[in-house]
Design an enzyme around this catalytic site. Sequence first.
Site, PDB file in Angstrom:
ATOM      1  N   SER A  45       0.717  19.231  21.261  1.00  0.00           N
ATOM      2  CA  SER A  45       0.694  20.643  20.866  1.00  0.00           C
ATOM      3  C   SER A  45       1.900  20.959  19.996  1.00  0.00           C
ATOM      4  O   SER A  45       1.925  21.988  19.326  1.00  0.00           O
ATOM      5  CB  SER A  45       0.686  21.544  22.107  1.00  0.00           C
ATOM      6  OG  SER A  45       1.715  21.179  22.997  1.00  0.00           O
ATOM      7  N   ASP A  83       2.732  12.650  25.042  1.00  0.00           N
ATOM      8  CA  ASP A  83       1.347  12.523  24.564  1.00  0.00           C
ATOM      9  C   ASP A  83       1.214  11.380  23.572  1.00  0.00           C
ATOM     10  O   ASP A  83       2.081  11.185  22.709  1.00  0.00           O
ATOM     11  CB  ASP A  83       0.937  13.817  23.843  1.00  0.00           C
ATOM     12  CG  ASP A  83      -0.007  14.661  24.676  1.00  0.00           C
ATOM     13  OD1 ASP A  83      -0.648  14.118  25.598  1.00  0.00           O
ATOM     14  OD2 ASP A  83      -0.094  15.867  24.400  1.00  0.00           O
ATOM     15  N   LYS A 113       0.460  10.243  28.115  1.00  0.00           N
ATOM     16  CA  LYS A 113      -0.809  10.938  28.395  1.00  0.00           C
ATOM     17  C   LYS A 113      -1.777  10.641  27.256  1.00  0.00           C
ATOM     18  O   LYS A 113      -1.367  10.629  26.095  1.00  0.00           O
ATOM     19  CB  LYS A 113      -0.587  12.448  28.530  1.00  0.00           C
ATOM     20  CG  LYS A 113      -1.890  13.237  28.696  1.00  0.00           C
ATOM     21  CD  LYS A 113      -1.652  14.661  29.164  1.00  0.00           C
ATOM     22  CE  LYS A 113      -1.322  15.656  28.090  1.00  0.00           C
ATOM     23  NZ  LYS A 113      -2.337  15.771  27.018  1.00  0.00           N
ATOM     24  N   GLU A 115      -6.048  11.358  25.931  1.00  0.00           N
ATOM     25  CA  GLU A 115      -7.265  12.137  26.123  1.00  0.00           C
ATOM     26  C   GLU A 115      -8.487  11.219  26.197  1.00  0.00           C
ATOM     27  O   GLU A 115      -8.603  10.292  25.391  1.00  0.00           O
ATOM     28  CB  GLU A 115      -7.439  13.120  24.952  1.00  0.00           C
ATOM     29  CG  GLU A 115      -6.300  14.123  24.836  1.00  0.00           C
ATOM     30  CD  GLU A 115      -6.464  15.096  23.677  1.00  0.00           C
ATOM     31  OE1 GLU A 115      -7.527  15.080  23.014  1.00  0.00           O
ATOM     32  OE2 GLU A 115      -5.524  15.864  23.440  1.00  0.00           O
ATOM     33  N   GLU A 182      -8.320  20.402  31.391  1.00  0.00           N
ATOM     34  CA  GLU A 182      -8.121  21.562  30.507  1.00  0.00           C
ATOM     35  C   GLU A 182      -9.440  22.304  30.278  1.00  0.00           C
ATOM     36  O   GLU A 182     -10.458  21.694  29.912  1.00  0.00           O
ATOM     37  CB  GLU A 182      -7.535  21.093  29.157  1.00  0.00           C
ATOM     38  CG  GLU A 182      -7.329  22.247  28.187  1.00  0.00           C
ATOM     39  CD  GLU A 182      -6.461  21.932  26.987  1.00  0.00           C
ATOM     40  OE1 GLU A 182      -5.928  20.805  26.884  1.00  0.00           O
ATOM     41  OE2 GLU A 182      -6.304  22.834  26.136  1.00  0.00           O
TER      42      GLU A 182
HETATM   43  O1  KIV Z   1      -0.414  18.947  24.052  1.00  0.00           O
HETATM   44  C1  KIV Z   1      -0.321  19.678  25.058  1.00  0.00           C
HETATM   45  O2  KIV Z   1       0.533  20.561  25.156  1.00  0.00           O
HETATM   46  C2  KIV Z   1      -1.272  19.457  26.136  1.00  0.00           C
HETATM   47  C3  KIV Z   1      -1.368  20.506  27.196  1.00  0.00           C
HETATM   48  C4  KIV Z   1      -2.093  21.674  26.668  1.00  0.00           C
HETATM   49  C5  KIV Z   1      -1.952  19.982  28.447  1.00  0.00           C
HETATM   50  O3  KIV Z   1      -1.968  18.485  26.134  1.00  0.00           O
END
Ligand code: KIV
Length: 275
Positions: A45, A83, A113, A115, A182
């Site tokens: 994000s 991420d 993390k 997806e 989410e």
């Molecule tokens: O990138 C991010 O901030 C996220 C959250 C919204 C869980 O993946």
Amino acid sequence: MKNTVITIQQAKEQGEKITMLTAYDYSMAKLIDEAGINMILVGDSLGMVMLGYEDTLSVTMEDMIHHTKAVARGADNAMVVADMPFMSYQTSVYDAVCNAGRLMKEGRANAVKLEGGREFAEHIRAITTASIPVVAHLGLTPQSLNAFGGFKVQGKTETAARKLLTDAKAVEEAGASAVVLECVPAKLAKIVTEQLRIPTIGIGAGSGCDGQVLVYQDMLAMFGGFKPKFVKQFGAVGSLMKEAFQKYIDEVKSGVFPAEEHTFKIDDEVIEKLY
Ligand code: KIV
């Protein structure tokens, strides 16, 4: 005490809620860490809230490593999750392990993390085999924005709900340490939470999850315009900041700032010699 995959697992087992917020730099990570958060997410994000892109797709490994390094230096106790950006793991299991390794080795993340559900089980298994904890992300997965045709609540039909449950079990089976859910209906998120051994962290997924995550700019009302339904604003920090910036501008323009107490002294004798 440092939060780890072990302590968040214990939190689930003891029925203690897990807290997570995003951060993208040192000073914000330090503030959030000092507040006592369990986990900090360096989310992709950052493409939107820090870099001004319209979605997360343009975020690079270099962007993620740069911001993760800064956050890791400010997070003494929080577990730092970074991420994996778009196309850093979708391309192959090999790329997934190499790029997860870079986020740990160069970024100093404690976990990564990614997806996706059962289609990425092999990737998750390979990353965890390399001793890198993985947090999976299901439901609305913003990197699939174009495939979804927009930001929409996921898992509403029986088929979609069953797929989400199967995906959650597949990522757990593959070795994931937690799952972000989410924009998933609250009752479905509760069932997923009850059926998984590992913690679920919800964003727009109701109170039945084991933990909650929000983007800090959203919860501090710092990011103007659209406010998603699942966001609660815990402070009007954006307008407070704007007021302070306006005050600074006014005081510089009117000569009120800097005042005597903000200046450094020099002996008058030295000054006289300059004339
Ligand atoms: O990138 C991010 O901030 C996220 C959250 C919204 C869980 O993946």
